[in-house]
Design a protein around this motif. Structure first.
Motif, PDB file in Angstrom:
ATOM      1  N   LEU A   1      -0.360  -7.022   3.936  1.00  0.00           N
ATOM      2  CA  LEU A   1       0.012  -5.848   3.148  1.00  0.00           C
ATOM      3  C   LEU A   1      -1.224  -5.188   2.550  1.00  0.00           C
ATOM      4  O   LEU A   1      -1.353  -3.958   2.565  1.00  0.00           O
ATOM      5  CB  LEU A   1       0.994  -6.243   2.036  1.00  0.00           C
ATOM      6  CG  LEU A   1       1.434  -5.113   1.102  1.00  0.00           C
ATOM      7  CD1 LEU A   1       2.106  -3.995   1.889  1.00  0.00           C
ATOM      8  CD2 LEU A   1       2.374  -5.646   0.022  1.00  0.00           C
ATOM      9  N   GLY A   2      -2.160  -5.989   2.032  1.00  0.00           N
ATOM     10  CA  GLY A   2      -3.394  -5.432   1.497  1.00  0.00           C
ATOM     11  C   GLY A   2      -4.208  -4.728   2.572  1.00  0.00           C
ATOM     12  O   GLY A   2      -4.754  -3.637   2.356  1.00  0.00           O
ATOM     13  N   GLN A   3      -4.282  -5.332   3.732  1.00  0.00           N
ATOM     14  CA  GLN A   3      -5.009  -4.754   4.853  1.00  0.00           C
ATOM     15  C   GLN A   3      -4.378  -3.428   5.279  1.00  0.00           C
ATOM     16  O   GLN A   3      -5.071  -2.434   5.514  1.00  0.00           O
ATOM     17  CB  GLN A   3      -5.013  -5.732   6.016  1.00  0.00           C
ATOM     18  CG  GLN A   3      -5.646  -5.197   7.291  1.00  0.00           C
ATOM     19  CD  GLN A   3      -5.434  -6.130   8.472  1.00  0.00           C
ATOM     20  OE1 GLN A   3      -4.935  -7.239   8.298  1.00  0.00           O
ATOM     21  NE2 GLN A   3      -5.780  -5.691   9.647  1.00  0.00           N
ATOM     22  N   ALA A   4      -3.059  -3.407   5.377  1.00  0.00           N
ATOM     23  CA  ALA A   4      -2.360  -2.198   5.795  1.00  0.00           C
ATOM     24  C   ALA A   4      -2.536  -1.078   4.776  1.00  0.00           C
ATOM     25  O   ALA A   4      -2.669   0.099   5.146  1.00  0.00           O
ATOM     26  CB  ALA A   4      -0.875  -2.504   5.989  1.00  0.00           C
ATOM     27  N   THR A   5      -2.533  -1.430   3.497  1.00  0.00           N
ATOM     28  CA  THR A   5      -2.729  -0.416   2.458  1.00  0.00           C
ATOM     29  C   THR A   5      -4.114   0.215   2.579  1.00  0.00           C
ATOM     30  O   THR A   5      -4.272   1.444   2.463  1.00  0.00           O
ATOM     31  CB  THR A   5      -2.558  -1.052   1.066  1.00  0.00           C
ATOM     32  OG1 THR A   5      -1.251  -1.635   0.973  1.00  0.00           O
ATOM     33  CG2 THR A   5      -2.714  -0.005  -0.022  1.00  0.00           C
ATOM     34  N   LEU A   6      -5.136  -0.614   2.823  1.00  0.00           N
ATOM     35  CA  LEU A   6      -6.489  -0.096   3.030  1.00  0.00           C
ATOM     36  C   LEU A   6      -6.533   0.832   4.238  1.00  0.00           C
ATOM     37  O   LEU A   6      -7.108   1.935   4.181  1.00  0.00           O
ATOM     38  CB  LEU A   6      -7.468  -1.255   3.223  1.00  0.00           C
ATOM     39  CG  LEU A   6      -8.888  -0.877   3.653  1.00  0.00           C
ATOM     40  CD1 LEU A   6      -9.564  -0.021   2.596  1.00  0.00           C
ATOM     41  CD2 LEU A   6      -9.717  -2.129   3.937  1.00  0.00           C
ATOM     42  N   LEU A   7      -5.934   0.417   5.331  1.00  0.00           N
ATOM     43  CA  LEU A   7      -5.911   1.249   6.534  1.00  0.00           C
ATOM     44  C   LEU A   7      -5.212   2.585   6.271  1.00  0.00           C
ATOM     45  O   LEU A   7      -5.659   3.636   6.740  1.00  0.00           O
ATOM     46  CB  LEU A   7      -5.197   0.515   7.663  1.00  0.00           C
ATOM     47  CG  LEU A   7      -5.979  -0.571   8.405  1.00  0.00           C
ATOM     48  CD1 LEU A   7      -5.069  -1.267   9.406  1.00  0.00           C
ATOM     49  CD2 LEU A   7      -7.175   0.023   9.122  1.00  0.00           C
ATOM     50  N   PHE A   8      -4.125   2.538   5.529  1.00  0.00           N
ATOM     51  CA  PHE A   8      -3.361   3.759   5.250  1.00  0.00           C
ATOM     52  C   PHE A   8      -4.194   4.744   4.436  1.00  0.00           C
ATOM     53  O   PHE A   8      -4.242   5.944   4.745  1.00  0.00           O
ATOM     54  CB  PHE A   8      -2.072   3.402   4.506  1.00  0.00           C
ATOM     55  CG  PHE A   8      -1.183   4.584   4.243  1.00  0.00           C
ATOM     56  CD1 PHE A   8      -0.372   5.084   5.248  1.00  0.00           C
ATOM     57  CD2 PHE A   8      -1.160   5.199   2.998  1.00  0.00           C
ATOM     58  CE1 PHE A   8       0.447   6.189   5.022  1.00  0.00           C
ATOM     59  CE2 PHE A   8      -0.352   6.296   2.766  1.00  0.00           C
ATOM     60  CZ  PHE A   8       0.460   6.794   3.775  1.00  0.00           C
ATOM     61  N   VAL A   9      -4.860   4.236   3.397  1.00  0.00           N
ATOM     62  CA  VAL A   9      -5.694   5.098   2.552  1.00  0.00           C
ATOM     63  C   VAL A   9      -6.823   5.717   3.379  1.00  0.00           C
ATOM     64  O   VAL A   9      -7.095   6.928   3.291  1.00  0.00           O
ATOM     65  CB  VAL A   9      -6.270   4.303   1.362  1.00  0.00           C
ATOM     66  CG1 VAL A   9      -7.313   5.125   0.609  1.00  0.00           C
ATOM     67  CG2 VAL A   9      -5.145   3.882   0.417  1.00  0.00           C
ATOM     68  N   VAL A  10      -7.485   4.906   4.191  1.00  0.00           N
ATOM     69  CA  VAL A  10      -8.581   5.405   5.036  1.00  0.00           C
ATOM     70  C   VAL A  10      -8.059   6.425   6.036  1.00  0.00           C
ATOM     71  O   VAL A  10      -8.684   7.462   6.276  1.00  0.00           O
ATOM     72  CB  VAL A  10      -9.272   4.233   5.765  1.00  0.00           C
ATOM     73  CG1 VAL A  10     -10.244   4.748   6.829  1.00  0.00           C
ATOM     74  CG2 VAL A  10     -10.013   3.355   4.773  1.00  0.00           C
ATOM     75  N   GLY A  11      -6.898   6.156   6.634  1.00  0.00           N
ATOM     76  CA  GLY A  11      -6.334   7.078   7.610  1.00  0.00           C
ATOM     77  C   GLY A  11      -6.005   8.433   7.004  1.00  0.00           C
ATOM     78  O   GLY A  11      -6.285   9.482   7.594  1.00  0.00           O
ATOM     79  N   ILE A  12      -5.404   8.423   5.808  1.00  0.00           N
ATOM     80  CA  ILE A  12      -5.083   9.674   5.119  1.00  0.00           C
ATOM     81  C   ILE A  12      -6.361  10.437   4.785  1.00  0.00           C
ATOM     82  O   ILE A  12      -6.458  11.661   4.982  1.00  0.00           O
ATOM     83  CB  ILE A  12      -4.266   9.403   3.842  1.00  0.00           C
ATOM     84  CG1 ILE A  12      -2.883   8.846   4.209  1.00  0.00           C
ATOM     85  CG2 ILE A  12      -4.131  10.677   3.015  1.00  0.00           C
ATOM     86  CD1 ILE A  12      -2.019   9.798   5.002  1.00  0.00           C
ATOM     87  N   TYR A  13      -7.375   9.732   4.274  1.00  0.00           N
ATOM     88  CA  TYR A  13      -8.658  10.372   3.966  1.00  0.00           C
ATOM     89  C   TYR A  13      -9.254  11.004   5.223  1.00  0.00           C
ATOM     90  O   TYR A  13      -9.739  12.142   5.205  1.00  0.00           O
ATOM     91  CB  TYR A  13      -9.637   9.355   3.382  1.00  0.00           C
ATOM     92  CG  TYR A  13     -11.059   9.875   3.303  1.00  0.00           C
ATOM     93  CD1 TYR A  13     -11.448  10.747   2.285  1.00  0.00           C
ATOM     94  CD2 TYR A  13     -12.000   9.508   4.266  1.00  0.00           C
ATOM     95  CE1 TYR A  13     -12.740  11.237   2.234  1.00  0.00           C
ATOM     96  CE2 TYR A  13     -13.296   9.992   4.219  1.00  0.00           C
ATOM     97  CZ  TYR A  13     -13.666  10.861   3.199  1.00  0.00           C
ATOM     98  OH  TYR A  13     -14.941  11.353   3.159  1.00  0.00           O
ATOM     99  N   ALA A  14      -9.229  10.259   6.337  1.00  0.00           N
ATOM    100  CA  ALA A  14      -9.813  10.762   7.585  1.00  0.00           C
ATOM    101  C   ALA A  14      -9.074  11.998   8.078  1.00  0.00           C
ATOM    102  O   ALA A  14      -9.692  12.931   8.614  1.00  0.00           O
ATOM    103  CB  ALA A  14      -9.789   9.670   8.649  1.00  0.00           C
ATOM    104  N   LEU A  15      -7.761  12.040   7.898  1.00  0.00           N
ATOM    105  CA  LEU A  15      -7.001  13.215   8.317  1.00  0.00           C
ATOM    106  C   LEU A  15      -7.434  14.452   7.541  1.00  0.00           C
ATOM    107  O   LEU A  15      -7.725  15.509   8.133  1.00  0.00           O
ATOM    108  CB  LEU A  15      -5.506  12.969   8.113  1.00  0.00           C
ATOM    109  CG  LEU A  15      -4.779  12.114   9.157  1.00  0.00           C
ATOM    110  CD1 LEU A  15      -3.315  11.949   8.783  1.00  0.00           C
ATOM    111  CD2 LEU A  15      -4.886  12.750  10.540  1.00  0.00           C
ATOM    112  N   PHE A  16      -7.465  14.347   6.209  1.00  0.00           N
ATOM    113  CA  PHE A  16      -7.837  15.499   5.394  1.00  0.00           C
ATOM    114  C   PHE A  16      -9.296  15.895   5.617  1.00  0.00           C
ATOM    115  O   PHE A  16      -9.616  17.080   5.760  1.00  0.00           O
ATOM    116  CB  PHE A  16      -7.582  15.200   3.911  1.00  0.00           C
ATOM    117  CG  PHE A  16      -6.138  15.304   3.526  1.00  0.00           C
ATOM    118  CD1 PHE A  16      -5.558  16.532   3.255  1.00  0.00           C
ATOM    119  CD2 PHE A  16      -5.341  14.175   3.440  1.00  0.00           C
ATOM    120  CE1 PHE A  16      -4.226  16.650   2.908  1.00  0.00           C
ATOM    121  CE2 PHE A  16      -4.002  14.270   3.094  1.00  0.00           C
ATOM    122  CZ  PHE A  16      -3.443  15.505   2.824  1.00  0.00           C
TER     123      PHE A  16
END
Length: 313
Positions: free
Chosen positions: A95-110
Motif C-alpha cells: 500500500l505504501g509503495q502504491a501510494t508513492l507510485l500514484f503520487v509520482v504518476g499524478i505529478y508526471a502527468l501534470f
C-alpha cells in the motif's frame, strides 16, 4: 454451543519461499544501482522522463525489498501474540509503495502536460547514457528472476517490477534518441507521460487490492451467497448466519460462520461429521480453496437466543 476449526495447516506460510532469496538479493542490488544512477542523471539533466523513472525504480526496489522481507518473515512461525505471524507486512508495504507510485504518476502527468507547451533544454547525450545504464541493469535483473518467476507470488511480483522498470528505461532511451536526432524537446515530456501511464494503473490496482485486504472485504473470487447455499444443501443444516470471509495476506483467505444443525446431531455424535463436510466444501468447491475455516455449530434454540444487535446475516 459447538465450535470447529480446521487445524491441518500452518500459519507461517510456505518455507520454500526462502529458496529464492539469493535471486531476489541480486535483483534488489541491481535495482538499487538503477535508482542511484538515474537519480544522479535526473539531477544533472533535469529530465522529467528520468525523474519519473527514478521514482518508478525506487518503488520497484522497495517492492523487491518487501519480497525479500516477506520471504524471510514467512519462515518465522506464528506465536500467541502474532497468530498470523508477519504475513500482513507485505500488504502494508505494498500500500505504501502504491501510494508513492500514484503520487509520482499524478505529478508526471501534470508536469508532462506543462512541459509539452514549454519544454526545457535536456542534454540528450547524458540522458541516453543514464537510460542505457538503467536498461542494462534491468535486463540483468530480468535474466536473474526469469527462471523462478512462477515459483510463488513474491517472485511473480518481483519479476513484474523489473519488467515495468525496463519499459521505463526504454522510454528514456527513445526520448534521448529523438531529442538528439530531431531536436524535438517534447520527447522527454512524452516519455514521462508514457511512464506515468505505465505506473498509474498499477498503483491504483495495488491500492484497491491492499485496501480490500485491510478492510477485510470478501475475496473477489468468492460469492458468499453461493457459499451459504452450498452449506445449506448439506444434510441436517438448518441455517447459516454470521458468515464472514476475508484475506489475511496474499494467498491466505479465511472464513467463519455460525451453522445451525438439527438438535439430534448433538446427541447422536453426528455434528463432527457435518463439520468435516463443511470444511471440505469451502476447501474444494470454490475458485479459491479456504484452508483457514472456523465454524460454530449450534442448535436452533441457541441461534434464536443470540442478541439481534450482534447477529449478522
Amino acid at each position: 454451543m459447538g465450535a470447529g476449526h480446521d487445524h491441518s495447516h500452518s500459519h507461517a506460510g510456505d518455507a520454500s519461499t526462502g529458496d529464492h532469496r539469493t535471486r531476489l538479493w541480486i535483483a534488489f542490488g541491481l535495482t538499487l544501482v538503477i535508482v542511484v544512477a538515474q537519480a544522479i542523471g535526473a539531477v544533472l539533466t533535469g529530465s522529467l522522463a528520468l525523474l519519473t523513472d527514478t521514482a518508478h525504480a525506487i518503488a520497484d526496489a522497495s517492492g523487491l525489498l518487501v519480497a525479500l522481507i516477506a520471504a524471510s518473515l514467512m519462515l518465522r512461525p506464528a506465536d500467541p501474540r502474532r497468530t498470523w505471524g508477519f504475513r500482513r507486512v507485505e500488504v502494508l508495504a505494498a500500500l505504501g509503495q502504491a501510494t508513492l507510485l500514484f503520487v509520482v504518476g499524478i505529478y508526471a502527468l501534470f508536469e508532462g502536460i506543462k512541459r509539452l507547451f514549454a519544454p526545457p533544454e535536456v542534454p540528450a547525450g547524458e540522458l541516453l547514457i543514464f537510460g542505457i545504464v538503467g536498461l542494462v541493469a534491468n535486463v540483468a535483473a530480468i535474466i536473474v528472476l526469469a527462471s523462478s518467476r512462477e515459483a510463488n507470488f513474491n517472485m511473480r511480483a518481483a519479476f513484474l517490477e523489473v519488467m515495468n522498470d525496463a519499459l521505463g528505461s526504454l522510454g528514456v532511451i527513445v526520448s534521448a534518441i529523438v531529442i538528439a536526432t530531431t531536436g524535438f524537446l517534447q520527447a522527454d515530456a512524452l516519455a514521462g507521460l508514457f511512464i506515468a501511464t505505465l505506473i498509474l494503473p498499477r498503483a491504483v490496482k495495488i491500492m484497491r487490492e491492499t485496501l480490500s485486504v485491510l478492510m477485510e472485504f470478501t475475496p473477489k473470487e468468492l460469492d458468499l451467497a453461493e457459499v451459504r447455499q452450498h452449506i445449506l444443501e448439506l444434510d441436517h443444516v438448518l441455517d447459516v448466519h454470521d458468515l464472514h470471509a476475508s484475506t489475511v495476506a496474499t494467498g491466505l483467505p479465511t472464513i467463519s460462520a455460525h451453522v445451525v444443525l438439527d438438535d439430534e446431531c448433538f446427541t447422536d455424535g453426528h455434528a463432527p461429521l457435518i463439520l468435516q463436510d463443511i470444511q471440505h466444501c469451502v476447501r474444494n468447491h470454490f475458485p479459491i480453496g479456504i484452508e483457514h475455516s472456523t465454524f460454530q455449530l449450534e442448535t436452533m434454540a441457541a441461534s434464536d437466543a443470540e442478541q439481534p444487535s450482534v447477529r449478522h446475516q
